[in-house]
Design an enzyme around this catalytic site. Sequence first.
Site, PDB file in Angstrom:
ATOM      1  N   GLN A   1      -6.842   1.016   0.997  1.00 13.26           N
ATOM      2  CA  GLN A   1      -5.957   1.494   0.009  1.00 13.26           C
ATOM      3  C   GLN A   1      -6.114   0.477  -1.020  1.00 13.26           C
ATOM      4  OE1 GLN A   1      -2.114   2.727   0.855  1.00 13.26           O
ATOM      5  NE2 GLN A   1      -1.546   3.195  -1.298  1.00 13.26           N
ATOM      6  N   PHE A   2      -7.050   1.086  -2.139  1.00 10.65           N
ATOM      7  CA  PHE A   2      -7.252  -0.016  -3.362  1.00 10.65           C
ATOM      8  C   PHE A   2      -6.124  -0.096  -4.021  1.00 10.65           C
ATOM      9  CE2 PHE A   2      -8.127   3.818  -5.555  1.00 10.65           C
ATOM     10  CZ  PHE A   2      -7.934   3.552  -6.820  1.00 10.65           C
ATOM     11  N   THR A   3      -4.900   0.851  -4.029  1.00  8.74           N
ATOM     12  CA  THR A   3      -4.002   0.800  -5.140  1.00  8.74           C
ATOM     13  C   THR A   3      -3.284  -0.397  -4.617  1.00  8.74           C
ATOM     14  OG1 THR A   3      -2.857   2.319  -3.572  1.00  8.74           O
ATOM     15  CG2 THR A   3      -4.188   3.108  -5.345  1.00  8.74           C
TER      16      THR A   3
END
Length: 148
Positions: free
Chosen positions: A78-80
């Site tokens: 999850q790059f966020t």
Amino acid sequence: MRALIQRVSYARVLVNDEIVGEISRGILLFVGFQKGDSAAQIDKLLNKVLAYRIFPDTVGHMNLALSDVSGSLLVVSQFTLAADTRKGLRPSFSAATPPVDAEVLYDDFVGRARQRCEHVATGQFGADMKVQLENDGPVTFLLEINDP
């Protein structure tokens, strides 16, 4: 390196309406990589996740780790989580590790997790995923590993 862990009764990840990863009781782990993160940090984060005492003992206190309850691990990229949200009303992703490098770190993380945990499932790196879960508690923690 940031990780959001949730104690779950079950969790699964769907890509294009197909289940790509699924667990019963265990930990749903969202992991995000930031510029400067390295393979050396993977073991530190993995050690913490696997040893983090978030499962209840016989009197209801959070004293048991994943292995103590024979739990499963679902790892989802999850790059966020790498976003900088301190200013304005739109997250900045300038601190996120570029996708090519992040995928290497993610694959390394998953490989090491599989060596240490009996049941590891995953999402699909870079895909548009739907995550379904039942958060048990709810119990959710944000973990950060900043040093190599």
